[in-house]
Design an enzyme around this catalytic site. Structure first.
Site, mmCIF file in Angstrom:
data_model
loop_
_atom_site.group_PDB
_atom_site.id
_atom_site.type_symbol
_atom_site.label_atom_id
_atom_site.label_comp_id
_atom_site.label_asym_id
_atom_site.label_seq_id
_atom_site.Cartn_x
_atom_site.Cartn_y
_atom_site.Cartn_z
ATOM 1 N N ASN A 41 5.181 11.685 82.944
ATOM 2 C CA ASN A 41 6.278 10.856 83.443
ATOM 3 C C ASN A 41 7.418 10.836 82.421
ATOM 4 O O ASN A 41 7.192 10.852 81.205
ATOM 5 C CB ASN A 41 5.822 9.449 83.846
ATOM 6 N N GLU A 54 3.221 13.522 88.292
ATOM 7 C CA GLU A 54 2.843 14.447 89.368
ATOM 8 C C GLU A 54 4.050 15.285 89.799
ATOM 9 O O GLU A 54 3.923 16.483 90.092
ATOM 10 C CB GLU A 54 2.302 13.676 90.576
ATOM 11 N N CYS A 85 1.150 7.058 92.863
ATOM 12 C CA CYS A 85 2.004 6.155 93.655
ATOM 13 C C CYS A 85 2.224 6.753 95.047
ATOM 14 O O CYS A 85 1.921 7.929 95.290
ATOM 15 C CB CYS A 85 3.326 5.924 92.945
HETATM 16 N N1 THU Z 1 3.846 6.853 87.244
HETATM 17 C C1 THU Z 1 3.481 8.174 87.312
HETATM 18 O O1 THU Z 1 3.904 8.998 86.488
HETATM 19 N N2 THU Z 1 2.660 8.543 88.311
HETATM 20 C C2 THU Z 1 2.145 7.700 89.240
HETATM 21 O O2 THU Z 1 1.530 8.144 90.191
HETATM 22 C C3 THU Z 1 2.290 6.254 89.058
HETATM 23 C C4 THU Z 1 3.414 5.854 88.193
HETATM 24 C C5 THU Z 1 4.771 6.445 86.172
HETATM 25 C C6 THU Z 1 6.142 6.093 86.661
HETATM 26 C C7 THU Z 1 6.616 5.192 85.558
HETATM 27 O O3 THU Z 1 7.145 5.991 84.514
HETATM 28 C C8 THU Z 1 5.344 4.523 85.056
HETATM 29 O O4 THU Z 1 4.273 5.312 85.534
HETATM 30 C C9 THU Z 1 5.167 3.084 85.537
HETATM 31 O O5 THU Z 1 5.316 2.984 86.901
#
Ligand code: THU
Length: 138
Positions: A41, A54, A85
């Site tokens: 992320n 992802e 998410c």
């Molecule tokens: N996040 C992801 O990278 N993948 C997910 O499936 C859930 C959330 C990240 C987005 C953000 O940078 C942090 O987690 C908190 O939401």
């Protein structure tokens, strides 16, 4: 069986840029060629501009000219596995069949594996799109 993919997701997590949420995520996807693509992320001070792990892995896969996912691993913090998410569920389902396995692994070590179909039941797909396409919007 998928230990290498889990290791790739954990390794990608180490490079996450998450200074705002402090929720560090790594993702890794395997393709039919056997290649593994990873992402982390990447947050932004303008919060909505941040991207999920992802999404990064999927972008790397497409950049390499591959468009099918056969296995997914997601590594996040905490003691319990964290599932993708809603937006990422849709992004994964664009490239993965319903029986593709998604393994979520927590920093604490616990793991959970479910299928893409269980992750996103009733996914919006090409069939649904085509069924609703009209020339005039009526
Ligand atoms: N996040 C992801 O990278 N993948 C997910 O499936 C859930 C959330 C990240 C987005 C953000 O940078 C942090 O987690 C908190 O939401």
């Amino acid at each position: 069986m998928n230990e290498d993919l889990i290791e790739a997701a954990k390794s990608a997590r180490n490079n996450a840029h998450a200074p705002y949420s402090k929720f560090y995520v790594g993702a890794a996807i395997r393709t039919p060629s056997g290649a593994i693509f990873a992402g982390c992320n990447v947050e932004n001070v303008a919060y909505p501009e941040g991207t999920c792990a992802e999404a990064g892995a999927i972008a790397a896969m497409c950049l390499a000219g591959e468009y099918e996912i056969t296995e997914v691993a997601v590594a996040a913090g905490g003691d319990e596995p964290s599932s993708p998410c809603g937006g990422c569920r849709q992004k994964i389902s664009e490239f993965a069949k319903g029986n593709v396995l998604v393994t979520m692994v927590a920093a604490g070590g616990s793991k959970k594996t479910i299928t893409v179909a269980d992750l996103l039941p009733g996914a919006f797909d090409l069939e649904r799109l085509n069924a609703g396409v009209t020339a005039t919007g009526s």
